[in-house]
Design an enzyme around this catalytic site. Structure first.
Site, PDB file in Angstrom:
ATOM      1  N   TYR A  68      10.487   5.043   0.888  1.00  0.00           N
ATOM      2  CA  TYR A  68      11.315   3.908   1.315  1.00  0.00           C
ATOM      3  C   TYR A  68      12.983   3.946   0.855  1.00  0.00           C
ATOM      4  CZ  TYR A  68       8.552   0.905   4.261  1.00  0.00           C
ATOM      5  OH  TYR A  68       7.582   0.795   5.049  1.00  0.00           O
ATOM      6  N   ASP A  91       0.702  -0.741   0.205  1.00  0.00           N
ATOM      7  CA  ASP A  91      -0.344   0.349   0.382  1.00  0.00           C
ATOM      8  C   ASP A  91       0.477   1.457   0.083  1.00  0.00           C
ATOM      9  OD1 ASP A  91       1.151  -0.430   2.461  1.00  0.00           O
ATOM     10  OD2 ASP A  91      -0.645   0.572   3.559  1.00  0.00           O
TER      11      ASP A  91
END
Length: 441
Positions: free
Chosen positions: A263, A171
């Site tokens: 990330y 997600d």
């Protein structure tokens, strides 16, 4: 309209209460007749299960709702199975994060040595879980978003090559898009992204306005430069997540071509990130001290009161609604677009075909149809090819029980990148993961 039977694996997760509520909110779009929670941790799941009983008594009384630790009871007759396993639980996540720090490297749930450690545990448990599911629900759709999703997807690709009803999804790209919608003050459903990468390591090449066709990415870059970047649910986020999203501004300064997944910072700035993280209080510690306590205390309040009261609105999760929307797109053959993890096969033209990549796909009753993004520039190819190799070597290590292949996987990972440190990390993690990992020789 058909009513579906659904199982959530990881019923004791802090994400489950939001999931339970989302089934109420979306019941007209996705009617379900039966919902079963499954977890191996009876005590943890029971708290969530009792919360669910009160929720559905008040808001969905006709639903057949239960929770169990029995595999047959959980899977039999299911149409959709949502996988949110955490192999080893949060205590082992602490191990994944703390051990690398002790060796001078970042400890992170899905990146670097921590991600590789978690990856081997997840591969063992996920493969077993899929076999269990197929024993009792051979035609069920398995919607997997258990971490680390890229490593899990690579292992499932090899173990179940002919099973076309396993869908791997994360997600985080969706969270970034929803955060962009907040930045632009538009509905997130009016944004049409073009995305390429691997799980937790990708970029938005374009973000189109579905109504005008305008590429909004230049505008997004400018706003981020002027005002920074916040998650779409910033008011509910822990401090570390606010920092994670805030770092997008720095990444865009140094890599202005595309909007990055949050990330990416771990791969691109490992030394800086190491210097800023607290080795004694990692993300796992933060989750247990904040989100876990908050969610479970709300469940306890509902159970004690015997009524949901105003807690219907306070316990929520955008990712739960996204996962249900994914099931809707499959169930009713809507062919809506989602960013999914699929075998490459030319989607990223200059990356190997058997890489498990993350790209936009149309999703319907016959599964995902990836949208091609063509060749990617040399910088991004180099970064992704390196990470693909690390992940594939780790899965090789699982299948071959190979210490050497595991060492190679650790060595070439960008967050390790040194064979001596890789060996130290691997040896320490082998010891910590006894009973979870396969035996490496």
């Amino acid at each position: 309209m058909k009513e579906y039977s659904v199982c959530i694996v990881g019923g004791g997760s802090t994400f489950t209460p939001g999931f339970l509520k989302s089934f109420v909110r979306l019941r007209e779009k996705f009617p379900i007749k039966k919902l079963v929670l499954f977890d191996i941790d009876k005590e943890r799941q029971e708290l969530v299960g009792k919360f669910g009983e009160i929720l559905y008594k008040e808001h969905f009384p006709e639903l057949d709702f239960s929770y169990t630790t029995d595999i047959k009871e959980a899977y039999s007759g299911m149409d959709f199975i949502f996988m949110q396993m955490r192999s080893g639980g949060l205590p082992m996540r602490q191990v994944d994060e703390h051990i690398p720090f002790a060796h001078g490297k970042i400890g992170q749930e899905t990146c670097g040595a921590g991600g590789l450690s978690y990856g081997l545990r997840s591969v063992v448990d996920m493969i077993k879980a899929i076999y269990d599911i197929r024993t009792y629900a051979k035609d069920a759709w398995i919607l997997n978003y258990s971490n680390p999703a890229a490593i899990v997807a690579e292992a499932l690709r090899r173990e179940f090559p002919d099973d076309k009803k396993i869908l791997n999804i994360c997600d985080q790209p969706e969270n970034v898009i929803r955060s962009v919608s907040r930045l632009l003050n538009v509905d997130w459903e009016d944004l049409d992204p073009i995305y390429f990468g691997l799980n937790h390591f990708g970029w938005f090449k374009h973000i189109y306005d579905v109504n005008t066709g305008e590429d909004l990415l230049p505008k997004v870059k400018q706003i981020v430069k002027e005002k920074g970047f916040l998650p779409q649910d910033a008011e509910q986020r822990d401090a570390s997540w606010l920092d994670t999203y805030g770092f997008v501004e720095k990444m865009l300064e140094d890599f202005p071509d595309y909007l990055p997944n949050t990330y990416n910072q771990y791969y691109l700035y490992p030394e800086y990130k190491f210097s800023k993280l607290d080795p004694n209080y990692t993300r796992a510690d933060e989750v247990m001290a904040s989100r876990e306590k908050r969610v479970f205390s709300e469940c306890e309040e509902v159970i004690k009161a015997g009524t949901l009261g105003d807690k219907f609105e306070t316990i929520s999760d955008a990712h739960a609604e996204m996962m249900i929307e994914v099931a809707i797109s499959i169930a009713y053959n809507k062919n809506n677009r989602y960013i999914l993890i699929v075998e490459n096969n030319g989607a990223i033209n200059n990356l190997q075909d058997d890489a498990m990549v993350e790209v936009v796909c149309e999703l319907g009753i016959n599964g995902p149809r990836p949208m091609r993004v063509g060749n990617i520039p040399q910088l991004y190819y180099g970064l992704l090819a390196n990470q693909v190799s690390s992940e594939k070597l780790l899965v090789d290590a699982y299948y071959e029980n190979s210490y050497t292949k595991a060492l190679h996987a650790f060595t070439i990972n960008r967050l390790v990148n040194d064979v001596t440190v890789a060996r130290e990390l691997l040896d320490a993690l082998i010891e910590a993961n006894k009973g979870y990992w396969p035996e490496l020789k």
